[in-house]
Design a protein around this motif. Structure first.
Motif, short mmCIF file in Angstrom:
data_model
loop_
_atom_site.label_atom_id
_atom_site.label_comp_id
_atom_site.label_asym_id
_atom_site.label_seq_id
_atom_site.Cartn_x
_atom_site.Cartn_y
_atom_site.Cartn_z
N ALA A 6 0.82 -1.21 0.00
CA ALA A 6 0.00 0.00 0.00
C ALA A 6 0.85 1.25 0.00
N ALA A 7 2.04 1.17 0.62
CA ALA A 7 2.92 2.34 0.67
C ALA A 7 3.85 2.42 -0.53
N SER A 8 4.25 1.28 -1.05
CA SER A 8 5.17 1.29 -2.19
C SER A 8 4.88 0.09 -3.07
N LEU A 9 4.48 0.34 -4.30
CA LEU A 9 4.11 -0.73 -5.21
C LEU A 9 5.30 -1.28 -5.98
N SER A 10 6.49 -0.71 -5.84
CA SER A 10 7.61 -1.17 -6.64
C SER A 10 7.94 -2.64 -6.44
N PRO A 11 7.89 -3.21 -5.22
CA PRO A 11 8.15 -4.65 -5.11
C PRO A 11 7.15 -5.48 -5.90
N ALA A 12 5.88 -5.11 -5.83
CA ALA A 12 4.87 -5.85 -6.59
C ALA A 12 5.10 -5.71 -8.08
N ARG A 13 5.52 -4.55 -8.51
CA ARG A 13 5.80 -4.37 -9.93
C ARG A 13 6.92 -5.30 -10.39
N LEU A 14 7.91 -5.47 -9.53
CA LEU A 14 9.01 -6.38 -9.87
C LEU A 14 8.50 -7.80 -9.96
N LEU A 15 7.72 -8.23 -8.97
CA LEU A 15 7.19 -9.59 -8.99
C LEU A 15 6.26 -9.79 -10.18
N ASN A 16 5.47 -8.76 -10.51
CA ASN A 16 4.56 -8.88 -11.64
C ASN A 16 5.31 -8.90 -12.97
N ALA A 17 6.43 -8.19 -13.04
CA ALA A 17 7.24 -8.24 -14.25
C ALA A 17 7.77 -9.64 -14.47
N LEU A 18 8.17 -10.31 -13.40
CA LEU A 18 8.62 -11.69 -13.52
C LEU A 18 7.47 -12.62 -13.89
N ALA A 19 6.27 -12.31 -13.35
CA ALA A 19 5.10 -13.14 -13.63
C ALA A 19 4.66 -13.04 -15.08
N ALA A 20 5.02 -11.95 -15.74
CA ALA A 20 4.56 -11.74 -17.11
C ALA A 20 5.08 -12.80 -18.07
N ILE A 21 6.15 -13.48 -17.70
CA ILE A 21 6.71 -14.50 -18.59
C ILE A 21 6.12 -15.88 -18.33
N ALA A 22 5.21 -15.98 -17.35
CA ALA A 22 4.61 -17.27 -17.04
C ALA A 22 3.72 -17.74 -18.18
N PRO A 23 3.67 -19.05 -18.44
CA PRO A 23 2.88 -19.59 -19.55
C PRO A 23 1.40 -19.70 -19.18
N VAL A 24 0.74 -18.56 -18.97
CA VAL A 24 -0.67 -18.54 -18.62
C VAL A 24 -1.38 -17.50 -19.48
N SER A 25 -2.71 -17.56 -19.49
CA SER A 25 -3.52 -16.59 -20.22
C SER A 25 -4.24 -15.70 -19.23
N LEU A 26 -4.40 -14.43 -19.59
CA LEU A 26 -5.04 -13.45 -18.72
C LEU A 26 -6.20 -12.79 -19.45
N ASP A 27 -7.36 -12.81 -18.80
CA ASP A 27 -8.53 -12.04 -19.27
C ASP A 27 -8.79 -10.99 -18.20
N ALA A 28 -8.60 -9.72 -18.55
CA ALA A 28 -8.58 -8.67 -17.54
C ALA A 28 -9.80 -7.76 -17.63
N GLY A 29 -10.20 -7.24 -16.47
CA GLY A 29 -11.20 -6.18 -16.41
C GLY A 29 -12.61 -6.59 -16.72
N ILE A 30 -12.98 -7.82 -16.38
CA ILE A 30 -14.33 -8.31 -16.67
C ILE A 30 -15.28 -7.83 -15.57
N ALA A 31 -16.43 -7.30 -15.98
CA ALA A 31 -17.41 -6.78 -15.02
C ALA A 31 -18.20 -7.93 -14.40
N TYR A 32 -18.36 -7.87 -13.06
CA TYR A 32 -19.25 -8.81 -12.39
C TYR A 32 -20.37 -8.09 -11.64
N GLY A 33 -20.39 -6.77 -11.76
CA GLY A 33 -21.41 -5.96 -11.11
C GLY A 33 -21.37 -4.54 -11.66
N PRO A 34 -22.19 -3.63 -11.13
CA PRO A 34 -22.35 -2.29 -11.72
C PRO A 34 -21.28 -1.28 -11.35
#
Length: 282
Positions: A6-34
């Motif tokens: 919550a105070a600093s997102l840079s560690p998460a950005r690093l972990l997410n950058a590493l996660a980007a190479i994982a062999p998975v598919s992402l469907d983002a931003g799907i609405a489940y409510g209003p």
């Protein structure tokens, strides 16, 4: 999430950058409510399903949080063959208890109803939560009223993984007392109040170095579940803090604690099992 994302997102950005190479598919931003906060991301293994289904609810003190911060969690679980849904949900001051519980239930309903379209088995649904998200996940797993309100089947949840969760706590700040009600009976807001014999199996884990949520929450909830005849397993990791516990889902930090392995093992053991209630009445 490391050293208070919550105070600093840079560690998460690093972990997410590493996660980007994982062999998975992402469907983002799907609405489940209003609401603008009623959006979710789906992480899918690329192999054909059906796969177990996990809904991961992040923390943030019921006041903040963002699903995109936890790409490393979704990617890790999907890489292990688990379709993972990560929803945003409304937080204070937009809502107070039980608004975020209701949003969690709505996200579970969406995941259950749409599971087949993204390669998941709706009958192998597990809830995972970290910190405040573990509180929400535990409320959904233990208090039947929330999923019942979404017209979901009884005993839908096959397992609960609680990561550093508050399950038996006193709101300890002015804001938390507002969130949970200054004059409200504490019991209806606490997962421990809803321990029941037919509760889904629970894995409750915490770091010995947690200075945010008392690890005793896991011990107390597990004991209450066992007292009523339900199944609960507790694990404490000696070198994990509140933040590094969730960070250890990333391959880069798995040396901190085997929480990812233990979570995947738990899901593999419980997701496809017959619910406790059905076993008892078969």
């Amino acid at each position: 999430m490391l050293e208070r994302l919550a105070a600093s997102l840079s560690p998460a950005r690093l972990l997410n950058a590493l996660a980007a190479i994982a062999p998975v598919s992402l469907d983002a931003g799907i609405a489940y409510g209003p609401s603008d906060r009623h959006r979710l991301d789906i992480y899918r293994p690329r192999a054909a399903g059906p796969h177990p289904l996990a809904v991961f609810i992040y923390g943030g003190g019921w006041e903040e949080g963002d699903r995109e911060t936890y790409r490393f969690v979704g990617s890790a679980l999907a890489s292990a063959g688990i379709v993972t849904v990560i929803p945003d949900y409304r937080v204070y001051p937009e809502v107070r208890f039980p608004g975020f519980i209701e949003d969690g239930a709505a996200a579970v309903r969406w995941a259950y109803q749409n599971a087949a379209s993204f390669g998941a088995d709706p009958e192998q649904l597990v809830l995972i939560g970290h910190s405040a998200g573990a509180h929400i996940a535990a409320m959904l797993a233990l208090d039947p009223q929330w999923l019942r309100a979404e017209r979901l089947p009884n005993n839908l949840v096959r397992g609960l993984v609680g990561l550093a969760g508050p399950y038996d706590f006193h709101p300890d700040t002015p804001t938390r007392r507002i969130i949970f009600g200054l004059d409200r009976d504490r019991a209806p807001t606490q997962p421990i109040s809803f321990a029941r014999r037919d509760a889904p199996p629970a894995l409750l884990v915490s770091g010995r170095g947690d200075r945010v949520v008392d690890p005793g929450n896991a011990t107390r909830l597990a004991q209450r579940l066992e007292d009523v005849g339900a199944s609960a397993e507790v694990k404490f990791y000696p070198h994990a803090s509140h933040e590094s516990l969730i960070g250890a889902f990333s391959p880069a930090l798995r040396f901190v604690a085997p929480v990812f392995r233990d979570t995947v093992d738990f899901i593999s053991r419980t997701a496809a099992t017959q619910p406790a209630y059905e076993r008892a009445t078969a």
